[in-house]
Enzyme design. Structure first.
Site, PDB file in Angstrom:
ATOM      1  N   ASN A  55     -13.606  -1.445  -2.616  1.00 23.22           N
ATOM      2  CA  ASN A  55     -12.697  -1.699  -1.512  1.00 23.22           C
ATOM      3  C   ASN A  55     -13.262  -1.279  -0.221  1.00 23.22           C
ATOM      4  O   ASN A  55     -13.634  -0.245   0.323  1.00 23.22           O
ATOM      5  CB  ASN A  55     -11.363  -0.602  -1.411  1.00 23.22           C
ATOM      6  CG  ASN A  55     -10.458  -0.967  -0.147  1.00 23.22           C
ATOM      7  OD1 ASN A  55     -10.660  -1.552   0.394  1.00 23.22           O
ATOM      8  ND2 ASN A  55      -9.242  -0.306  -0.276  1.00 23.22           N
ATOM      9  N   ARG A  75     -10.922  -5.330  -4.125  1.00 28.94           N
ATOM     10  CA  ARG A  75      -9.812  -5.388  -3.293  1.00 28.94           C
ATOM     11  C   ARG A  75      -9.820  -6.356  -1.823  1.00 28.94           C
ATOM     12  O   ARG A  75     -10.868  -6.225  -1.284  1.00 28.94           O
ATOM     13  CB  ARG A  75      -9.322  -4.149  -2.889  1.00 28.94           C
ATOM     14  CG  ARG A  75      -7.849  -4.174  -2.095  1.00 28.94           C
ATOM     15  CD  ARG A  75      -7.646  -3.225  -1.044  1.00 28.94           C
ATOM     16  NE  ARG A  75      -6.465  -3.200  -0.403  1.00 28.94           N
ATOM     17  CZ  ARG A  75      -6.127  -2.804   0.880  1.00 28.94           C
ATOM     18  NH1 ARG A  75      -6.877  -1.911   1.382  1.00 28.94           N
ATOM     19  NH2 ARG A  75      -5.050  -2.931   1.346  1.00 28.94           N
ATOM     20  N   ASP A  94      -4.103  -8.379  -2.055  1.00 28.73           N
ATOM     21  CA  ASP A  94      -2.867  -7.661  -1.878  1.00 28.73           C
ATOM     22  C   ASP A  94      -1.609  -8.726  -1.589  1.00 28.73           C
ATOM     23  O   ASP A  94      -0.545  -8.243  -1.606  1.00 28.73           O
ATOM     24  CB  ASP A  94      -2.956  -7.219  -0.529  1.00 28.73           C
ATOM     25  CG  ASP A  94      -3.855  -5.625  -0.535  1.00 28.73           C
ATOM     26  OD1 ASP A  94      -4.434  -5.425  -1.458  1.00 28.73           O
ATOM     27  OD2 ASP A  94      -3.404  -4.648   0.285  1.00 28.73           O
ATOM     28  N   HIS A 121       6.450   1.357  -0.512  1.00 28.37           N
ATOM     29  CA  HIS A 121       5.284   2.012  -0.670  1.00 28.37           C
ATOM     30  C   HIS A 121       5.005   2.572   0.519  1.00 28.37           C
ATOM     31  O   HIS A 121       4.914   1.959   1.610  1.00 28.37           O
ATOM     32  CB  HIS A 121       4.078   0.819  -0.922  1.00 28.37           C
ATOM     33  CG  HIS A 121       2.929   1.088  -0.802  1.00 28.37           C
ATOM     34  ND1 HIS A 121       2.062   1.290  -1.840  1.00 28.37           N
ATOM     35  CD2 HIS A 121       1.979   1.815   0.285  1.00 28.37           C
ATOM     36  CE1 HIS A 121       0.690   1.764  -1.659  1.00 28.37           C
ATOM     37  NE2 HIS A 121       0.867   1.823  -0.133  1.00 28.37           N
ATOM     38  N   LEU A 122       5.033   3.890   0.563  1.00 30.86           N
ATOM     39  CA  LEU A 122       5.077   4.625   1.953  1.00 30.86           C
ATOM     40  C   LEU A 122       3.860   5.348   2.066  1.00 30.86           C
ATOM     41  O   LEU A 122       3.498   6.444   1.290  1.00 30.86           O
ATOM     42  CB  LEU A 122       6.256   5.458   2.015  1.00 30.86           C
ATOM     43  CG  LEU A 122       7.694   5.019   1.634  1.00 30.86           C
ATOM     44  CD1 LEU A 122       8.650   6.159   1.543  1.00 30.86           C
ATOM     45  CD2 LEU A 122       8.048   3.827   2.787  1.00 30.86           C
ATOM     46  N   CYS A 139       2.824  12.751   8.536  1.00 29.91           N
ATOM     47  CA  CYS A 139       4.271  13.240   7.846  1.00 29.91           C
ATOM     48  C   CYS A 139       4.260  14.639   7.518  1.00 29.91           C
ATOM     49  O   CYS A 139       5.160  15.264   7.949  1.00 29.91           O
ATOM     50  CB  CYS A 139       4.524  12.380   6.662  1.00 29.91           C
ATOM     51  SG  CYS A 139       6.384  11.800   6.721  1.00 29.91           S
ATOM     52  N   ILE A 193       3.254   9.082   1.004  1.00 32.90           N
ATOM     53  CA  ILE A 193       4.326   9.831   1.413  1.00 32.90           C
ATOM     54  C   ILE A 193       5.334   9.809   0.349  1.00 32.90           C
ATOM     55  O   ILE A 193       6.316  10.681   0.155  1.00 32.90           O
ATOM     56  CB  ILE A 193       4.982   9.188   2.818  1.00 32.90           C
ATOM     57  CG1 ILE A 193       3.907   9.377   3.918  1.00 32.90           C
ATOM     58  CG2 ILE A 193       6.081   9.575   3.287  1.00 32.90           C
ATOM     59  CD1 ILE A 193       4.220   8.748   5.344  1.00 32.90           C
ATOM     60  N   GLY A 194       5.636   8.629  -0.052  1.00 29.50           N
ATOM     61  CA  GLY A 194       6.834   8.224  -1.228  1.00 29.50           C
ATOM     62  C   GLY A 194       6.610   9.238  -2.242  1.00 29.50           C
ATOM     63  O   GLY A 194       7.518   9.686  -2.850  1.00 29.50           O
ATOM     64  N   ASN A 231       4.938  12.219  -2.205  1.00 36.29           N
ATOM     65  CA  ASN A 231       4.848  13.594  -1.936  1.00 36.29           C
ATOM     66  C   ASN A 231       6.036  14.219  -1.192  1.00 36.29           C
ATOM     67  O   ASN A 231       6.002  15.368  -0.983  1.00 36.29           O
ATOM     68  CB  ASN A 231       3.495  14.080  -1.370  1.00 36.29           C
ATOM     69  CG  ASN A 231       2.471  13.691  -2.350  1.00 36.29           C
ATOM     70  OD1 ASN A 231       2.261  14.624  -3.423  1.00 36.29           O
ATOM     71  ND2 ASN A 231       1.715  12.842  -2.372  1.00 36.29           N
TER      72      ASN A 231
END
Length: 397
Positions: free
Chosen positions: A9, A87, A144, A204-205, A280, A328-329, A331
């Site tokens: 990537n 990627r 993507d 997808h955060l 966050c 984030i999503g 955790n």
């Protein structure tokens, strides 16, 4: 290890890689070269529980690739590499699935630079460097955008003159498609349903955030648009905003297009709202201590996300599950709760204990037994890229 796939990537100033075992699907080694272009460019390797960082011989992608090859040789893994997967952020409308790389494919990726000027040039640099270093190995690009190419016209068109679509490729493309593809398949397994009979809303955060409607296993709609700026509130990106903001700020503050675009991409989102941080975790800690800016940012983030879950349900057609993924999503139990508690009218009821348990790699269901399922699933884009690469290179079992 008999066979592995090297996943790359490549960013403008970084090169992230993972060596994936073809049999176990585990990451045998991972690494990150960063600060490329600067004098203190370095590379970090993680292998067998060890972490090592070294300065690069030169501050460029070629030196990073040389360092990876040397390291793989040192630990007797170089000969196991049978193919390389890259990627690539943007494949435009041309790439509806992953593709074996040849000069024609690379030229098509170059044609998409106008759609991803920050990302695609770096990907091409990484691809050309890898081809030079591994000339005999098959190389594959995984996009993507390709997962979102199943969106119907009503979802991807903007309500602007059609000549802008025909002549300038102006439309919604979406991002994070590799993550969505992996997570949609995992969600179907958790629900005990065939993937092509599963309809989901997946969020997808991460620092970049998006949400997609999956109808019977295929993408029906997504929040990111021509660029990754549209949609949800993100770490430093504004997400949805009235386009007239450009004219307003030009008049009121004398800002030009570039400075406004930069502000919306790099100074907005959680950072702009909180006037504190784009992270966050930091905002949750600050909010718990009474920081008004942090509370405000998290409240706007959660409301925008809940609103999008509701609207994406239209694209999904029905709601077999809502899925949270990304840093984030996976955790933030706090933000998941904030979102689900606003979605009772869709039949979601939080299981607080289950929600608190789903952090640090723990996946599972976080809603009550009599609720529409909400799931936490850990994404694995590197594995998805490796699997596509193995398949196209003729190495899949």
């Amino acid at each position: 290890m008999n066979s592995s796939i090297l996943v790359i990537n490549c960013g403008s100033s970084s090169l992230k890689f993972a060596l994936i075992d073809s049999a176990s699907h585990e990451a045998v080694m991972t690494g990150l070269a960063e600060k490329l272009g600067l004098a203190d460019a370095c590379i970090t390797f993680k292998h067998n529980g060890d972490k090592q960082t070294a300065l690069l011989s030169a501050p460029d992608h070629a030196a990073a690739m040389h360092a990876i090859i040397e390291k793989l040789q040192q630990v007797s893994l170089l000969d196991s590499v049978k193919a390389i997967g890259h990627r690539v952020v943007h494949g435009g409308e041309h790439f509806k699935q992953s593709a074996l790389l040849d000069e024609t494919a690379i030229n098509e990726i170059e044609r998409c630079i106008k759609l991803a000027p920050l990302h695609n040039p770096a990907h091409i640099l990484g691809i050309r460097t890898a081809i030079k270093e591994f000339p005999s190995l098959p190389q594959v690009a995984v996009f993507d955008t390709s997962f979102h190419q199943t969106m119907p016209e009503k979802a991807y068109l903007y309500a602007v003159p059609m000549k802008l679509y025909r002549e300038n490729s102006l439309r919604r493309y979406g991002m994070h498609g590799t993550s969505y593809r992996f997570v949609a398949e995992e969600a179907a397994k958790m629900l005990g349903k065939p993937a092509n009979e599963t309809s989901l809303v997946i969020a997808h955060l991460g620092n970049g955030a998006s949400i997609s409607a999956i109808r019977n296993g295929k993408c029906a709609d997504t929040s990111m648009g021509l660029t990754p700026l549209e949609g949800l509130v993100m770490g430093t990106r504004s997400g949805d905003i009235d386009p007239s903001v450009f004219g307003y700020l030009a008049t009121e503050r004398g800002m030009d297009i570039q400075s406004i675009t930069n502000m919306l991409n790099k100074e907005s989102g959680l950072l702009g709202l909180s006037e504190l941080s784009n992270d966050c975790r930091e905002l949750e800690e600050a909010a718990a201590k009474g920081h008004e800016g942090a509370k405000r940012a998290l409240e706007v983030f959660a409301y925008r996300l809940a609103k999008y879950v509701a609207s994406m349900s239209v694209g999904a057609g029905r709601l077999d599950a809502v899925v949270f993924t990304g840093g984030i999503g996976e955790n933030s139990s706090f933000l998941r709760a904030e979102v689900i508690n606003q979605l009772g009218f869709l039949g979601l009821k939080l299981d607080a204990a289950a929600n608190e348990a789903c952090i640090r790699g723990n996946a599972g269901r976080i809603t009550a037994a009599d609720s529409v399922p909400a799931l936490v699933i850990n994404t694995n884009e590197e594995l998805m890229i490796a699997m596509d690469t193995a398949k196209l290179a003729g190495l899949a079992n």
